[in-house]
Design a protein around this motif. Sequence first.
Motif, PDB file in Angstrom:
ATOM      1  N   GLU A 353     -40.051 105.055  44.366  1.00 18.58           N
ATOM      2  CA  GLU A 353     -38.700 104.983  44.902  1.00 18.58           C
ATOM      3  C   GLU A 353     -38.563 103.913  45.980  1.00 18.58           C
ATOM      4  O   GLU A 353     -37.465 103.677  46.476  1.00 18.58           O
ATOM      5  CB  GLU A 353     -38.269 106.355  45.432  1.00 18.58           C
ATOM      6  CG  GLU A 353     -38.139 107.379  44.312  1.00 18.58           C
ATOM      7  CD  GLU A 353     -37.594 108.716  44.782  1.00 18.58           C
ATOM      8  OE1 GLU A 353     -36.405 108.960  44.529  1.00 18.58           O
ATOM      9  OE2 GLU A 353     -38.349 109.488  45.387  1.00 18.58           O
ATOM     10  N   SER A 431     -26.627 107.318  45.883  1.00 18.11           N
ATOM     11  CA  SER A 431     -27.732 108.261  45.644  1.00 18.11           C
ATOM     12  C   SER A 431     -28.749 108.183  46.765  1.00 18.11           C
ATOM     13  O   SER A 431     -28.808 107.182  47.506  1.00 18.11           O
ATOM     14  CB  SER A 431     -28.398 107.980  44.288  1.00 18.11           C
ATOM     15  OG  SER A 431     -28.903 106.656  44.238  1.00 18.11           O
ATOM     16  N   THR A 433     -32.987 109.103  47.822  1.00 15.99           N
ATOM     17  CA  THR A 433     -34.341 109.274  47.273  1.00 15.99           C
ATOM     18  C   THR A 433     -34.857 110.674  47.603  1.00 15.99           C
ATOM     19  O   THR A 433     -34.240 111.418  48.373  1.00 15.99           O
ATOM     20  CB  THR A 433     -35.309 108.240  47.870  1.00 15.99           C
ATOM     21  OG1 THR A 433     -35.480 108.514  49.273  1.00 15.99           O
ATOM     22  CG2 THR A 433     -34.788 106.825  47.675  1.00 15.99           C
ATOM     23  N   LYS A 439     -30.977 105.432  48.296  1.00 11.53           N
ATOM     24  CA  LYS A 439     -31.500 104.870  47.054  1.00 11.53           C
ATOM     25  C   LYS A 439     -30.601 103.737  46.568  1.00 11.53           C
ATOM     26  O   LYS A 439     -31.078 102.636  46.268  1.00 11.53           O
ATOM     27  CB  LYS A 439     -31.602 105.956  45.982  1.00 11.53           C
ATOM     28  CG  LYS A 439     -32.276 105.495  44.705  1.00 11.53           C
ATOM     29  CD  LYS A 439     -32.512 106.679  43.753  1.00 11.53           C
ATOM     30  CE  LYS A 439     -33.291 106.225  42.530  1.00 11.53           C
ATOM     31  NZ  LYS A 439     -33.571 107.369  41.627  1.00 11.53           N
ATOM     32  N   GLU A 440     -29.320 104.011  46.496  1.00 10.34           N
ATOM     33  CA  GLU A 440     -28.349 102.975  46.104  1.00 10.34           C
ATOM     34  C   GLU A 440     -27.097 103.121  46.956  1.00 10.34           C
ATOM     35  O   GLU A 440     -26.676 104.233  47.280  1.00 10.34           O
ATOM     36  CB  GLU A 440     -27.974 103.099  44.628  1.00 10.34           C
ATOM     37  CG  GLU A 440     -29.075 102.699  43.663  1.00 10.34           C
ATOM     38  CD  GLU A 440     -28.621 102.746  42.213  1.00 10.34           C
ATOM     39  OE1 GLU A 440     -29.045 101.874  41.438  1.00 10.34           O
ATOM     40  OE2 GLU A 440     -27.828 103.655  41.877  1.00 10.34           O
ATOM     41  N   ARG A 442     -23.079 101.138  47.583  1.00  5.78           N
ATOM     42  CA  ARG A 442     -22.094 100.111  47.218  1.00  5.78           C
ATOM     43  C   ARG A 442     -21.472  99.545  48.487  1.00  5.78           C
ATOM     44  O   ARG A 442     -20.942 100.275  49.327  1.00  5.78           O
ATOM     45  CB  ARG A 442     -20.999 100.701  46.336  1.00  5.78           C
ATOM     46  CG  ARG A 442     -19.963  99.671  45.876  1.00  5.78           C
ATOM     47  CD  ARG A 442     -18.840 100.314  45.083  1.00  5.78           C
ATOM     48  NE  ARG A 442     -19.337 100.861  43.836  1.00  5.78           N
ATOM     49  CZ  ARG A 442     -19.557 100.134  42.735  1.00  5.78           C
ATOM     50  NH1 ARG A 442     -19.323  98.832  42.740  1.00  5.78           N
ATOM     51  NH2 ARG A 442     -20.013 100.715  41.647  1.00  5.78           N
ATOM     52  N   VAL A 447     -23.699  96.542  44.337  1.00  4.97           N
ATOM     53  CA  VAL A 447     -24.539  97.726  44.563  1.00  4.97           C
ATOM     54  C   VAL A 447     -25.932  97.251  44.974  1.00  4.97           C
ATOM     55  O   VAL A 447     -26.532  96.399  44.309  1.00  4.97           O
ATOM     56  CB  VAL A 447     -24.621  98.611  43.305  1.00  4.97           C
ATOM     57  CG1 VAL A 447     -25.597  99.764  43.524  1.00  4.97           C
ATOM     58  CG2 VAL A 447     -23.241  99.138  42.942  1.00  4.97           C
ATOM     59  N   TYR A 448     -26.444  97.826  46.064  1.00  5.95           N
ATOM     60  CA  TYR A 448     -27.759  97.442  46.596  1.00  5.95           C
ATOM     61  C   TYR A 448     -28.665  98.669  46.638  1.00  5.95           C
ATOM     62  O   TYR A 448     -28.188  99.802  46.738  1.00  5.95           O
ATOM     63  CB  TYR A 448     -27.627  96.878  48.023  1.00  5.95           C
ATOM     64  CG  TYR A 448     -26.718  95.690  48.155  1.00  5.95           C
ATOM     65  CD1 TYR A 448     -27.225  94.404  48.059  1.00  5.95           C
ATOM     66  CD2 TYR A 448     -25.354  95.861  48.406  1.00  5.95           C
ATOM     67  CE1 TYR A 448     -26.387  93.299  48.194  1.00  5.95           C
ATOM     68  CE2 TYR A 448     -24.518  94.768  48.539  1.00  5.95           C
ATOM     69  CZ  TYR A 448     -25.046  93.494  48.429  1.00  5.95           C
ATOM     70  OH  TYR A 448     -24.221  92.403  48.554  1.00  5.95           O
ATOM     71  N   THR A 449     -29.949  98.421  46.595  1.00  8.59           N
ATOM     72  CA  THR A 449     -30.893  99.501  46.872  1.00  8.59           C
ATOM     73  C   THR A 449     -31.022  99.648  48.388  1.00  8.59           C
ATOM     74  O   THR A 449     -30.713  98.728  49.153  1.00  8.59           O
ATOM     75  CB  THR A 449     -32.277  99.211  46.276  1.00  8.59           C
ATOM     76  OG1 THR A 449     -32.858  98.077  46.943  1.00  8.59           O
ATOM     77  CG2 THR A 449     -32.186  98.949  44.783  1.00  8.59           C
ATOM     78  N   GLU A 452     -33.230  96.941  49.734  1.00 13.16           N
ATOM     79  CA  GLU A 452     -32.578  95.635  49.868  1.00 13.16           C
ATOM     80  C   GLU A 452     -31.747  95.569  51.136  1.00 13.16           C
ATOM     81  O   GLU A 452     -31.792  94.563  51.870  1.00 13.16           O
ATOM     82  CB  GLU A 452     -31.695  95.368  48.649  1.00 13.16           C
ATOM     83  CG  GLU A 452     -32.459  95.067  47.375  1.00 13.16           C
ATOM     84  CD  GLU A 452     -31.533  94.923  46.178  1.00 13.16           C
ATOM     85  OE1 GLU A 452     -31.840  94.093  45.289  1.00 13.16           O
ATOM     86  OE2 GLU A 452     -30.515  95.640  46.118  1.00 13.16           O
ATOM     87  N   SER A 462     -35.099 102.404  55.547  1.00 12.80           N
ATOM     88  CA  SER A 462     -34.012 102.530  54.569  1.00 12.80           C
ATOM     89  C   SER A 462     -33.343 103.900  54.651  1.00 12.80           C
ATOM     90  O   SER A 462     -32.512 104.234  53.817  1.00 12.80           O
ATOM     91  CB  SER A 462     -34.555 102.303  53.157  1.00 12.80           C
ATOM     92  OG  SER A 462     -35.582 103.227  52.861  1.00 12.80           O
TER      93      SER A 462
END
Length: 522
Positions: A353, A431, A433, A439-440, A442, A447-449, A452, A462
């Motif tokens: 993840e 979402s 993790t 996790k993601e 917008r 859309v980024y992780t 990122e 994160s």
Amino acid sequence: MQERSQAVKINVAPRREVKQNQEESSNLQIDNKAAIRPLGHDEAKTTTVSAPVSMMKVRPKSEQAVELKQELGQGGVAKQGSGGSERPADAEYARAGLEGARGVPLAAQPLRAVPPETRVRVSVRTRPGRTISRLGRRWFGGTGAAPVAAALIALALLLPALIAWRTAQAPAVRHDPAAAQTPSAAVPPAAEPRPQDAARAEAPPAQPDAADAAAAGGPPVRVYLTRTGVVETVPLEQYVTGVLAAEMPADFELAALKAQAIAARTFIVQRLAAGEPSGTGSKDADVNDTIEHQVYLPRAELEEWPSRGKGAELEKLRQAVRQTAGIVMTFRGQPITASFFSSSGGYTENSEEYWSLKIPYLRSVPSPWDAAINPNNRETVEMPLTQLYAKLGQKVPEPVQTALAALDQGEAQAKAAASKLSADKLFKILSWTTGRRVKEIRIGDKVYTGREVREKLDLRSSQFTLAVAGDTVKITTYGYGHGVGMSQWGANGMAKEGYTTTQILKHYYTGISFQQVSHFLK
């Protein structure tokens, strides 16, 4: 041929009614007419003889010896006919007071009657064993138990030396606590490790060669020093000391420092064993001294610590390295990827993840100690909205530009603009993790992780939340680092609560075992 399997037991129990004197008894004859078949030449070792109870008279030993000598002949040899073998007479039987001797067939001896009042009971039986005196005579040429006792004493003295010699000749045991230790599974989200579980946990990794490994220092490690461009070659244990000094505060608990030392050693041993030289900055180096591999303090820098008043801290680090010398973590017989980070927001992260690869021993586990003892576990940073979009590599969306422009056009317009600039309208977390990280998400039209966003905005982790105040975005992060593997602050928190080094490592690295460096590197 000598008989090797017979032993004779004599129980003398004269009746209480015996009143006659010894001279009167000597003229009496044996009443029993039974004849006993002697052992043949081939039956001496295997045939079991059961003799009936016989009655014999009691006579002086001198008279018995004379009669025995007469029966055996002057040469002391019993004859079994013209074709029989010759066997030496056994004086032990004569001393025991028996009519027969080993070399004389019992059937050939005359039978005499003995009155009931002087009868004695003789039982003859065959035993598979040998008496001590016969063993001593047969094995050592002596009589009685003295030679056997001497041999046993000599054996007792020699046995420890033989065992020590055998141990020295045997190859070094590759200690694998996995065969004898019970793997500690990841603690479920609803439960936390408890200090009282320490009694049920396995002992710390065995260190049979710790002192020797520390003295020798282990195989060489070549470190590229990025500040000077020099490659420093140091023994493995010195490298671990330099990493420990750079990666973990010296005032942490000793158990946490030892866990960090094992993790640092495992990281470099895996890299050396795989022959992986990439990313070092020099073709002549094994690793560099940055977070790309492991942060490392050069040897010369460490040697200055005592003069700067940090001698006690340096000794504590060296103690942690010495007490874990040569130990690495393994999974299925191979050194693991011993990733670690500073602190978590309550849980560690699954490897897949954060990275793309699922690693079975890098599982998400609870880590509640970080927030309890780390004063910097939570951090809030602010930046203009325009800067946030710029760092993410996109233009400011037009509605956002309009709202930002309206902030300076009076109170009514500013209030309307603020409603358009709320966090729930600008950012949407899609979402999470398993480790409770983003996790993601917008942002704008992309859309980024979570990783990122962390890397692009230079955030501590994160695991974050966002809020907007006017034209500024406030980002609050929890923990520090990628979150995969061992939390250093979590390890220190566990150590403060009494957990051992082994328990700490087995909590953060699921299902691992321990092994010696010598198993992988020469």
